[in-house]
Design an enzyme around this catalytic site. Structure first.
Site, PDB file in Angstrom:
ATOM      1  N   HIS A 112     -18.646  14.434 -18.121  1.00 56.32           N
ATOM      2  CA  HIS A 112     -17.638  13.365 -18.137  1.00 56.32           C
ATOM      3  C   HIS A 112     -16.984  13.267 -16.775  1.00 56.32           C
ATOM      4  CE1 HIS A 112     -15.814  17.118 -19.586  1.00 56.32           C
ATOM      5  NE2 HIS A 112     -14.701  16.747 -18.978  1.00 56.32           N
TER       6      HIS A 112
ATOM      7  N   GLY B 174     -13.070  24.613 -14.596  1.00 60.73           N
ATOM      8  CA  GLY B 174     -12.084  24.135 -15.570  1.00 60.73           C
ATOM      9  C   GLY B 174     -12.660  23.206 -16.624  1.00 60.73           C
TER      10      GLY B 174
HETATM   11  P1  AMP Z   1     -12.532  18.990 -18.987  1.00 60.82           P
HETATM   12  O1  AMP Z   1     -11.418  19.996 -19.149  1.00 60.82           O
HETATM   13  O2  AMP Z   1     -12.800  18.570 -17.584  1.00 60.82           O
HETATM   14  O3  AMP Z   1     -13.765  19.427 -19.740  1.00 60.82           O
HETATM   15  O4  AMP Z   1     -11.995  17.671 -19.679  1.00 60.82           O
HETATM   16  C1  AMP Z   1     -11.998  17.467 -21.053  1.00 60.82           C
HETATM   17  C2  AMP Z   1     -10.988  16.384 -21.311  1.00 60.82           C
HETATM   18  O5  AMP Z   1     -11.211  15.860 -22.601  1.00 60.82           O
HETATM   19  C3  AMP Z   1      -9.528  16.860 -21.270  1.00 60.82           C
HETATM   20  O6  AMP Z   1      -8.810  16.128 -20.282  1.00 60.82           O
HETATM   21  C4  AMP Z   1      -9.032  16.579 -22.690  1.00 60.82           C
HETATM   22  O7  AMP Z   1      -7.686  16.154 -22.717  1.00 60.82           O
HETATM   23  C5  AMP Z   1      -9.982  15.489 -23.148  1.00 60.82           C
HETATM   24  N1  AMP Z   1     -10.149  15.388 -24.585  1.00 60.82           N
HETATM   25  C6  AMP Z   1     -10.350  16.403 -25.465  1.00 60.82           C
HETATM   26  N2  AMP Z   1     -10.492  15.913 -26.711  1.00 60.82           N
HETATM   27  C7  AMP Z   1     -10.382  14.554 -26.610  1.00 60.82           C
HETATM   28  C8  AMP Z   1     -10.433  13.483 -27.540  1.00 60.82           C
HETATM   29  N3  AMP Z   1     -10.634  13.696 -28.857  1.00 60.82           N
HETATM   30  N4  AMP Z   1     -10.261  12.219 -27.100  1.00 60.82           N
HETATM   31  C9  AMP Z   1     -10.047  11.997 -25.776  1.00 60.82           C
HETATM   32  N5  AMP Z   1     -10.005  12.959 -24.833  1.00 60.82           N
HETATM   33  C10 AMP Z   1     -10.164  14.227 -25.249  1.00 60.82           C
END
Ligand code: AMP
Ligand code: ZN
Length: 112
Positions: free
Chosen positions: A98, A91
């Site tokens: 992160h 996912g």
């Molecule tokens: P993943 O799906 O584990 O790769 O998590 C990526 C996360 O980044 C998701 O929970 C998104 O909501 C978050 N995300 C995407 N763009 C941003 C942004 N500009 N600022 C903060 N969080 C973000």
């Protein structure tokens, strides 16, 4: 490099920052999945957990130290979850390592 989180590190994309030092950045997730939902990232570009190796793994320990410190500061004594998604089946949607930290609600286990 066309990486959203590298752009956040560089200040080219705004974020709601919680913490920053030479190695790490913590900021609130733009689409929170819990009342508290922030991300901890290494400033260095590591694409996913699958690219953690002996050369770059020190920052992973630093990230978990920071998570414990921020959890204390944010009064998450009731608990929290740290999640790292890896690759398509995991996912992962942003290709920069992160750690999600989710808290202040009862989180289901096992995840769906
Ligand atoms: P993943 O799906 O584990 O790769 O998590 C990526 C996360 O980044 C998701 O929970 C998104 O909501 C978050 N995300 C995407 N763009 C941003 C942004 N500009 N600022 C903060 N969080 C973000
Ligand atoms: Zn990056």
């Amino acid at each position: 490099m066309d990486c959203l989180f590298c752009k956040i590190v560089a200040g080219e994309v705004p974020s709601n920052k919680l913490y920053e030092d030479d190695d790490l950045l913590a900021f609130y997730d733009i689409d929170p999945q819990a009342p508290v939902h922030f991300l901890v990232i290494p400033k260095a570009h590591i694409p996913s957990p699958a690219q953690i190796d002996a050369q770059n793994c020190e920052v992973v320990g630093k990230a978990f130290c920071l998570i414990a410190k921020l959890a204390q500061e944010l009064h998450l004594e009731n608990g929290y979850r740290v999640v790292t998604n890896c690759g398509a089946d995991g996912g992962q949607t942003v290709g920069h390592l992160h750690f999600h930290v989710l808290a202040k609600r009862n989180l289901a286990w096992p995840p769906g």
